[in-house]
Design a protein around this motif. Structure first.
Motif, short mmCIF file in Angstrom:
data_model
loop_
_atom_site.label_atom_id
_atom_site.label_comp_id
_atom_site.label_asym_id
_atom_site.label_seq_id
_atom_site.Cartn_x
_atom_site.Cartn_y
_atom_site.Cartn_z
N UNK A 136 3.72 92.75 -34.06
CA UNK A 136 4.55 93.79 -34.19
C UNK A 136 6.01 93.15 -33.90
N UNK A 137 6.21 92.17 -33.07
CA UNK A 137 7.32 91.80 -32.29
C UNK A 137 7.37 90.30 -32.01
N UNK A 138 8.54 89.66 -31.54
CA UNK A 138 8.68 88.44 -30.96
C UNK A 138 10.00 88.63 -29.97
N UNK A 139 9.56 87.97 -28.93
CA UNK A 139 10.43 88.03 -27.71
C UNK A 139 10.87 86.66 -27.20
N UNK A 140 12.07 86.06 -27.18
CA UNK A 140 12.54 84.82 -26.66
C UNK A 140 12.72 85.13 -25.13
N UNK A 141 12.05 84.28 -24.19
CA UNK A 141 12.39 84.46 -23.01
C UNK A 141 13.60 84.21 -22.56
N UNK A 142 14.24 85.34 -21.68
CA UNK A 142 15.74 85.34 -21.46
C UNK A 142 16.68 85.82 -22.28
N UNK A 143 16.10 86.19 -23.57
CA UNK A 143 16.84 86.70 -24.50
C UNK A 143 17.27 88.24 -24.16
N UNK A 144 18.09 88.59 -25.00
CA UNK A 144 18.76 90.01 -24.97
C UNK A 144 18.22 90.93 -26.13
N UNK A 145 17.67 90.26 -26.97
CA UNK A 145 17.15 90.98 -28.17
C UNK A 145 15.66 90.78 -28.48
N UNK A 146 15.35 91.76 -29.28
CA UNK A 146 13.89 91.61 -29.51
C UNK A 146 13.61 91.59 -30.90
N UNK A 147 12.90 90.69 -31.69
CA UNK A 147 12.62 90.64 -33.12
C UNK A 147 11.43 91.53 -33.42
#
Length: 138
Positions: free
Chosen positions: A87-98
């Motif tokens: 469903x999604x991907x998240x970079x640690x420390x990021x402010x957005x979610x793919x």
């Protein structure tokens, strides 16, 4: 897509419907990715992504993704705990979610504007042209 008080609210979820979410905010950088991780996780030659502000994402009914550290300490991928849909991907420390375009209930207006990891793309499928002019069509 719903519009509430001028905000774009997008909804989506997994194949079985157990994992549901809402995302508000402007969609950013719809694109495809042909990296080997996306090919293996998606079970196909590429996956399609669009990002939303992380603070505008809410998981429904207390169900959250099961996370897999694709790149430990850098990026993790979320899937449904029941059916396994990516469903999604998240970079640690990021402010957005793919979010996977296919996880959105309505994504007809989101057209990929680029393709990541072209060097890993399959030869039998045309590549997505780099047209980074707009996130939406219409």
């Amino acid at each position: 897509m719903n519009v509430v008080l001028g905000l774009q609210i997008r909804t989506g979820g997994c194949l079985c419907g157990k994992l549901r979410f809402t995302a508000d905010g402007e969609p950013d950088y719809p694109h495809t990715c042909s990296c080997l991780h996306c090919q293996k996780l998606g079970g196909g030659p590429m996956m399609s992504w669009v990002s939303f502000p992380l603070d505008g994402l809410a998981w429904s009914d207390g169900v959250e993704p099961v996370w897999f550290d694709t790149f430990p300490g850098e990026t993790k991928r979320g899937r449904c705990p029941e059916c396994g849909s990516q469903v999604c991907a998240l970079d640690y420390g990021g402010d957005s979610i793919a979010v996977n375009l296919s996880a959105l209930d309505q994504a007809e207006d989101l057209v990929p504007v680029n393709q990541s990891f072209r060097q890993d793309a399959v030869a039998w499928l045309p590549q997505v042209p780099d047209i980074r002019h707009s996130a939406t069509v219409g």
